[in-house]
Design a protein around this motif. Structure first.
Motif, PDB file in Angstrom:
ATOM      1  N   SER A  77       0.832  -1.213   0.000  1.00 54.57           N
ATOM      2  CA  SER A  77       0.000   0.000   0.000  1.00 54.57           C
ATOM      3  C   SER A  77       0.860   1.255   0.000  1.00 54.57           C
ATOM      4  CB  SER A  77      -0.928  -0.003   1.216  1.00 54.57           C
ATOM      5  OG  SER A  77      -1.832  -1.090   1.177  1.00 54.57           O
ATOM      6  N   ALA A  78       1.925   1.250   0.799  1.00 58.16           N
ATOM      7  CA  ALA A  78       2.804   2.417   0.865  1.00 58.16           C
ATOM      8  C   ALA A  78       3.437   2.695  -0.496  1.00 58.16           C
ATOM      9  CB  ALA A  78       3.882   2.209   1.921  1.00 58.16           C
ATOM     10  N   THR A  79       3.833   1.640  -1.194  1.00 62.30           N
ATOM     11  CA  THR A  79       4.425   1.816  -2.523  1.00 62.30           C
ATOM     12  C   THR A  79       3.414   2.403  -3.491  1.00 62.30           C
ATOM     13  OG1 THR A  79       5.910  -0.055  -2.160  1.00 62.30           O
ATOM     14  CG2 THR A  79       5.560   0.627  -4.433  1.00 62.30           C
ATOM     15  N   MET A  80       2.176   1.897  -3.473  1.00 61.67           N
ATOM     16  CA  MET A  80       1.138   2.399  -4.368  1.00 61.67           C
ATOM     17  C   MET A  80       0.823   3.858  -4.080  1.00 61.67           C
ATOM     18  SD  MET A  80      -1.380  -0.922  -4.229  1.00 61.67           S
ATOM     19  CE  MET A  80      -2.696  -0.136  -5.139  1.00 61.67           C
ATOM     20  N   MET A  81       0.722   4.207  -2.810  1.00 58.78           N
ATOM     21  CA  MET A  81       0.361   5.570  -2.429  1.00 58.78           C
ATOM     22  C   MET A  81       1.479   6.558  -2.746  1.00 58.78           C
ATOM     23  SD  MET A  81      -1.510   4.543   1.167  1.00 58.78           S
ATOM     24  CE  MET A  81      -2.252   6.114   1.561  1.00 58.78           C
ATOM     25  N   ASP A  82       2.724   6.120  -2.644  1.00 61.52           N
ATOM     26  CA  ASP A  82       3.849   7.020  -2.859  1.00 61.52           C
ATOM     27  C   ASP A  82       4.233   7.174  -4.326  1.00 61.52           C
ATOM     28  OD1 ASP A  82       4.053   7.425  -0.152  1.00 61.52           O
ATOM     29  OD2 ASP A  82       5.681   5.988   0.154  1.00 61.52           O
ATOM     30  N   ALA A  83       4.041   6.110  -5.109  1.00 59.74           N
ATOM     31  CA  ALA A  83       4.641   6.100  -6.442  1.00 59.74           C
ATOM     32  C   ALA A  83       3.661   6.079  -7.603  1.00 59.74           C
ATOM     33  CB  ALA A  83       5.586   4.893  -6.561  1.00 59.74           C
ATOM     34  N   SER A  84       2.369   5.925  -7.356  1.00 59.71           N
ATOM     35  CA  SER A  84       1.407   5.918  -8.463  1.00 59.71           C
ATOM     36  C   SER A  84       1.275   7.313  -9.058  1.00 59.71           C
ATOM     37  CB  SER A  84       0.038   5.422  -7.995  1.00 59.71           C
ATOM     38  OG  SER A  84       0.092   4.071  -7.580  1.00 59.71           O
ATOM     39  N   ILE A  85       1.007   7.362 -10.341  1.00 62.55           N
ATOM     40  CA  ILE A  85       0.945   8.643 -11.048  1.00 62.55           C
ATOM     41  C   ILE A  85      -0.281   9.450 -10.640  1.00 62.55           C
ATOM     42  CG2 ILE A  85       0.551   9.653 -13.334  1.00 62.55           C
ATOM     43  CD1 ILE A  85       2.373   7.521 -14.485  1.00 62.55           C
ATOM     44  N   CYS A  86      -1.425   8.769 -10.474  1.00 62.37           N
ATOM     45  CA  CYS A  86      -2.657   9.532 -10.236  1.00 62.37           C
ATOM     46  C   CYS A  86      -3.400   8.986  -9.020  1.00 62.37           C
ATOM     47  CB  CYS A  86      -3.558   9.490 -11.472  1.00 62.37           C
ATOM     48  SG  CYS A  86      -4.527   7.981 -11.640  1.00 62.37           S
ATOM     49  N   GLY A  87      -4.550   9.566  -8.762  1.00 58.04           N
ATOM     50  CA  GLY A  87      -5.323   9.258  -7.572  1.00 58.04           C
ATOM     51  C   GLY A  87      -5.856   7.848  -7.505  1.00 58.04           C
ATOM     52  N   LEU A  88      -5.980   7.134  -8.636  1.00 53.25           N
ATOM     53  CA  LEU A  88      -6.499   5.775  -8.574  1.00 53.25           C
ATOM     54  C   LEU A  88      -5.570   4.898  -7.741  1.00 53.25           C
ATOM     55  CD1 LEU A  88      -8.036   3.733 -11.516  1.00 53.25           C
ATOM     56  CD2 LEU A  88      -6.653   2.654  -9.762  1.00 53.25           C
ATOM     57  N   GLY A  89      -4.319   4.837  -8.133  1.00 55.19           N
ATOM     58  CA  GLY A  89      -3.369   4.021  -7.388  1.00 55.19           C
ATOM     59  C   GLY A  89      -3.066   4.562  -6.010  1.00 55.19           C
ATOM     60  N   GLN A  90      -3.094   5.883  -5.880  1.00 52.99           N
ATOM     61  CA  GLN A  90      -2.791   6.502  -4.589  1.00 52.99           C
ATOM     62  C   GLN A  90      -3.879   6.225  -3.564  1.00 52.99           C
ATOM     63  OE1 GLN A  90      -2.321  10.608  -5.679  1.00 52.99           O
ATOM     64  NE2 GLN A  90      -0.553  10.196  -6.993  1.00 52.99           N
ATOM     65  N   ALA A  91      -5.130   6.134  -4.004  1.00 53.60           N
ATOM     66  CA  ALA A  91      -6.252   5.948  -3.076  1.00 53.60           C
ATOM     67  C   ALA A  91      -6.738   4.510  -2.987  1.00 53.60           C
ATOM     68  CB  ALA A  91      -7.414   6.854  -3.478  1.00 53.60           C
ATOM     69  N   ALA A  92      -6.342   3.660  -3.922  1.00 54.37           N
ATOM     70  CA  ALA A  92      -6.832   2.284  -3.930  1.00 54.37           C
ATOM     71  C   ALA A  92      -6.591   1.539  -2.624  1.00 54.37           C
ATOM     72  CB  ALA A  92      -6.214   1.512  -5.110  1.00 54.37           C
TER      73      ALA A  92
END
Length: 610
Positions: free
Chosen positions: A579-594
């Motif tokens: 989760s930390a990786t997705m929230m820190d490194a995703s380009i947009c809000g989808l990956g950041q909030a998933a």
């Protein structure tokens, strides 16, 4: 010697020096080219119209055959790769390769998102597949924006709320695959004939142009264009940005309009909550021409407020949109409407054409663009890519769309509901909007409420209301036999909280400390008959399917997270790291909030899986 000059070293055929081989790739068939040309007619062959043209082929033939894609590429002077990558990106395009069977003429989609799953979408899908047989394609679909009438099915383009096997069979047998037209208020609200079991829900009576004008509509816009207020006045009155901006719009020295916007406290209602006035100011300071893009993709599971308002009072939104365009000196407007809203699209086409015919002032060009089934296009830059005829992939920032947006121009991007309130704030004054609110908050919020409540729907309530108050005062309480257990305060990406935390004010910034946010105010209520872990799996499955695939943290992270969540025992340390990786490194809000729902479940519902 000259006769031998063109003979290959190993012998063989003699070819003249001016020989040109056939172009590489598949050649367009004349019959397919003629069919595509007939569909496109006199429409321009510009790249930004690629998705619109793909829709024409899909609507006519029920799928996109290779032969038509090749013909379209030739007609638009695009490479086959460009056409194919767009056609295969969106859910609502059925690409059929040579040798493959085309899908049946009728497709029934059953929504499997959170609200519909709670209402029995899974058994409905299984029963329909058996009942309708091989002549009808029955598939699951992500949220269709009708969560208050769960479970939902769509027969072709015709929604079936409160769906049952019998209702769907009736519509299929009658061949009713198109959205029934909505009756107008000026005609007395007479519904069209048909066999739809819920025509009044699918196509409610709406305030058309004649009825809107009779009730004083467009007088506010007309007054602005005739100099009754200045641009700065409007921006300050509606926005709530706290602007002072003495250098803003040098041609508007009095500053009356901006003050009104400032005092209302209006913020963007698509989810981000950015102060409207600040956004208007930033775009207005950019060099012209300036464009506007209105986002009505509304793909967040649990959200349906934009559809609700448009089905009933479209011109209030249109007037607000035109006021914003006047205030920021917008030269051209694009409205991006999700593909599931077929009835609204037909209605907007009629009403915009009617308004253009009678408007005393020239309107800026308004383009109505059709989505194609991609949740990611709710993100502003992905929406802009889609409007430009491309795959809906978010852009890296900076630059921001306010500076470099549609076709490289400064772009004012807004959610539909944000613009819906503009006229009321200007007519009733900023104090009218700001006086509402509870627990220290101000303004009104349109809550899309679904799940285990007696009265789901759009409920306009004071900002800062708690979910308990919302359930008791606006939703008629819980369903009989159900006890409040948990809630989603901001749709699929806003997290999940237990009923014990049901007294938190619902507004921007009030939920952040709990790992949640209100977003577009989509409230989904769970009861003691539900499990938060099941809800989190449903949401992560949605994010996995809707990831655009551009960045690895989101594309791989959502799939890996779902696989871990489907195990009987959750690997909490690994899920937190992922989760930390997705929230820190995703380009947009989808990956950041998933990850929000799964993190909330681990934090607030440990009894369900430990």
């Amino acid at each position: 010697m000259n006769d031998r000059a063109n003979v290959p070293a190993g012998g063989g055929e003699i070819r003249p020096l001016n020989f040109r081989p056939r172009p590489k790739g598949r050649q367009a068939e004349p019959a397919a080219v003629a069919e595509v040309q007939a569909l496109l007619g006199d429409a321009p062959r510009r790249r930004d119209l690629l998705i619109e043209h793909l829709h024409k082929i899909q609507d006519r033939y029920g799928h996109l055959a290779d032969r038509h894609l090749v013909a379209l590429a030739q007609e638009m002077q695009l490479s086959m790769a460009e056409v194919y990558e767009v056609a295969t990106f969106y859910h609502h395009f059925d690409v059929v390769r040579d040798g493959e069977a085309a899908p049946p003429a009728v497709t029934v989609r059953v929504c499997d998102s959170i609200s519909c799953e709670l209402a029995g979408a899974k058994p409905l899908l299984e029963k329909l597949a058996k009942a309708l047989g091989s002549g009808v394609r029955v598939i699951s679909a992500p949220c269709i924006g009708r969560c208050e009438t769960a479970p939902n099915a769509v027969i072709g383009q015709n929604p079936c709320p409160h769906a049952t096997v019998e209702k769907v069979e009736r519509l299929v047998a009658a061949g009713e695959t198109r959205h029934p037209p909505a009756p107008t208020a000026s005609a007395g609200g007479v519904a069209a004939s048909g066999t739809h079991p819920h025509a009044d829900i699918v196509s409610p009576t709406y305030v058309d142009l004649d009825a809107y004008l009779a009730a004083g509509g467009y007088q506010t816009l007309l007054g602005l264009t005739r100099g009754h207020s200045t641009r700065r006045e409007v921006i300050e009155e509606v926005a709530g940005s706290g602007l002072r901006g003495d250098d803003f719009l040098a041609d508007d020295p009095r500053g009356h309009v901006q003050k009104k916007m400032e005092h209302s406290g209006l913020r963007g209602l698509g989810g981000a909550g950015f102060p409207v006035g600040r956004k208007w100011q930033v775009v207005a300071q950019q060099p012209g021409p300036r464009y506007m893009a209105v986002n009505i993709d509304e793909g967040e599971p649990g959200t349906f407020k934009d559809r609700w308002y448009l089905e009933r009072d479209p011109h209030r939104f249109i007037e607000g949109m035109l006021i914003a365009a006047w205030a920021v000196q917008i030269t051209e407007i694009w409205i991006y409407l999700r593909d599931e809203y077929h009835g609204i699209r037909a209605m907007l086409e009629r009403e915009l054409a009617a308004l253009a015919r009678i408007s005393p002032e020239p309107l800026p060009p308004i383009h109505l663009r059709r989505g194609a089934g991609a949740y990611i296009c709710g993100e502003e830059s992905a929406m802009i890519e889609s409007i430009e005829g491309k795959r809906g992939m978010p852009r890296l920032r900076p630059p921001y769309v306010a500076e470099v947006g549609l076709f490289g121009r400064p772009t004012l991007e807004h959610n539909m509901e944000t613009l819906y309130w503009v006229r009321d704030i200007l007519e009733k004054g900023p104090e009218w909007f700001a006086q509402h609110g509870r627990n220290g908050r101000k303004g009104l919020r349109s809550f899309s409420v679904s799940g285990r409540v007696a009265k789901p729907g759009v409920h306009v309530a004071p900002a800062g209301i708690t979910v308990r108050e919302l359930i008791d005062e606006y939703c008629g309480g819980m369903l009989p036999g159900h006890t409040f257990y948990a809630y989603l305060p901001g749709g699929a990406s806003g997290g999940i909280l237990p009923a014990s935390m049901g007294d938190i004010p619902l507004d921007f910034d009030t939920l952040n400390q709990y790992g949640c946010f209100i977003g577009s105010a989509a409230i989904v209520i769970l009861s003691d008959k539900d499990r938060a872990t099941d809800a989190a799996r449903n949401l992560m499955r949605f994010f996995r399917d809707e990831s655009c695939g551009q960045c690895t943290p989101c594309r791989v992270g959502t799939a890996k997270a779902l696989a871990l969540m489907e195990r009987e025992k959750w690997n909490e340390p690994l899920l937190k790291e992922l989760s930390a990786t997705m929230m820190d490194a995703s380009i947009c809000g989808l990956g950041q909030a998933a990850p929000n729902p799964l993190l909330c479940v681990m934090k607030y519902f440990p009894q369900e899986f430990r």
